[in-house]
Design an enzyme around this catalytic site. Structure first.
Site, short mmCIF file in Angstrom:
data_model
loop_
_atom_site.label_atom_id
_atom_site.label_comp_id
_atom_site.label_asym_id
_atom_site.label_seq_id
_atom_site.Cartn_x
_atom_site.Cartn_y
_atom_site.Cartn_z
N ILE A 135 0.84 -1.19 0.00
CA ILE A 135 0.00 0.00 0.00
C ILE A 135 0.88 1.25 0.00
O ILE A 135 2.00 1.24 0.51
CB ILE A 135 -0.96 -0.02 1.22
CG1 ILE A 135 -1.94 1.16 1.20
CG2 ILE A 135 -0.21 -0.14 2.52
CD1 ILE A 135 -3.08 1.05 2.21
N CYS A 136 0.38 2.32 -0.60
CA CYS A 136 0.99 3.64 -0.61
C CYS A 136 2.29 3.65 -1.41
O CYS A 136 2.26 3.48 -2.62
CB CYS A 136 1.19 4.13 0.83
SG CYS A 136 1.59 5.88 0.96
N ALA A 137 3.43 3.82 -0.77
CA ALA A 137 4.72 3.83 -1.47
C ALA A 137 5.31 2.43 -1.58
O ALA A 137 6.27 2.22 -2.32
CB ALA A 137 5.70 4.75 -0.75
N PHE A 173 0.47 5.51 -3.95
CA PHE A 173 0.33 6.91 -3.58
C PHE A 173 0.60 7.78 -4.81
O PHE A 173 1.54 7.52 -5.56
CB PHE A 173 1.33 7.26 -2.46
CG PHE A 173 1.13 8.62 -1.89
CD1 PHE A 173 0.16 8.84 -0.93
CD2 PHE A 173 1.89 9.69 -2.32
CE1 PHE A 173 -0.04 10.10 -0.40
CE2 PHE A 173 1.70 10.96 -1.79
CZ PHE A 173 0.72 11.17 -0.83
N SER A 177 -2.67 -0.82 -3.06
CA SER A 177 -3.66 0.17 -2.65
C SER A 177 -3.00 1.54 -2.57
O SER A 177 -1.79 1.66 -2.46
CB SER A 177 -4.25 -0.23 -1.30
OG SER A 177 -5.38 0.54 -0.98
#
Length: 179
Positions: free
Chosen positions: A100-102, A121, A147
């Site tokens: 998720i994200c980075a 992200f 995500s």
């Protein structure tokens, strides 16, 4: 019983780690929280957590999923040859690889995102080549789940639970938290 390994390193994003830990455990999925190189890990906003154990790639090959939260600590994950090897092993074995994200940058460095759909992200996608970025909350491409960010951590966790158990079990967990 379904199981998941989540690897934390200094600088992890709290919600992106705690939402999956909490929600998967509510679904009765065995979750092992492993600290990269040490037991006590400090989050990106100064929250201290004591992990279940120190990450050792050779001990964690029997889990059904590997989960990597984002945050500034993602660079530490991407620089760990043990983490990269674990990601490659999980992917090759057809187990869930979740970031998720980075953290999808770790999947890129482990070379499992090639020609795959993913999300991350905003702006991180510019650091990932050879894959297909989609601006969506959660993207699943076979055994890879990605995500967008902290605000999508519950949705991210739902998709993981859905894959490890089933949609009804995932819905039951969300119902219990009034999501």
């Amino acid at each position: 019983m379904a199981s998941a390994l989540i690897i934390l390193t200094d600088g992890f994003e709290e919600i992106e780690a705690f939402a999956p830990i909490d929600l998967l455990r509510r679904a009765n999925i065995q979750v092992l929280v492993a600290g990269l190189g040490k037991l006590q890990i400090k989050s990106s906003h100064g929250v201290q957590i004591v992990c279940d154990e120190i990450f050792d790639v050779t001990k964690h090959v029997n889990f059904d999923a590997i989960i990597l939260p984002g945050g500034p600590g993602t660079a530490n994950l991407a620089e760990s040859s043990d983490v990269l090897q674990a990601v490659k092993n999980y992917f090759a074995d057809g187990k869930l690889c979740c970031a998720i994200c980075a953290a999808p940058k770790v999947f890129f460095k482990a070379q499992i995102l090639k020609n795959r759909k993913f999300t991350c992200f905003p702006s991180v996608e510019k650091e990932i080549s050879g894959a297909h970025y989609l601006d969506d909350v959660v993207i699943q491409d076979e055994n890879i789940i990605t995500s967008k960010a902290a605000g999508t951590a519950v949705d991210f966790s739902f998709v993981i639970i859905e894959n490890l158990l089933d949609e009804d079990e995932a819905e039951a967990v969300l119902d219990k938290i009034y999501y």
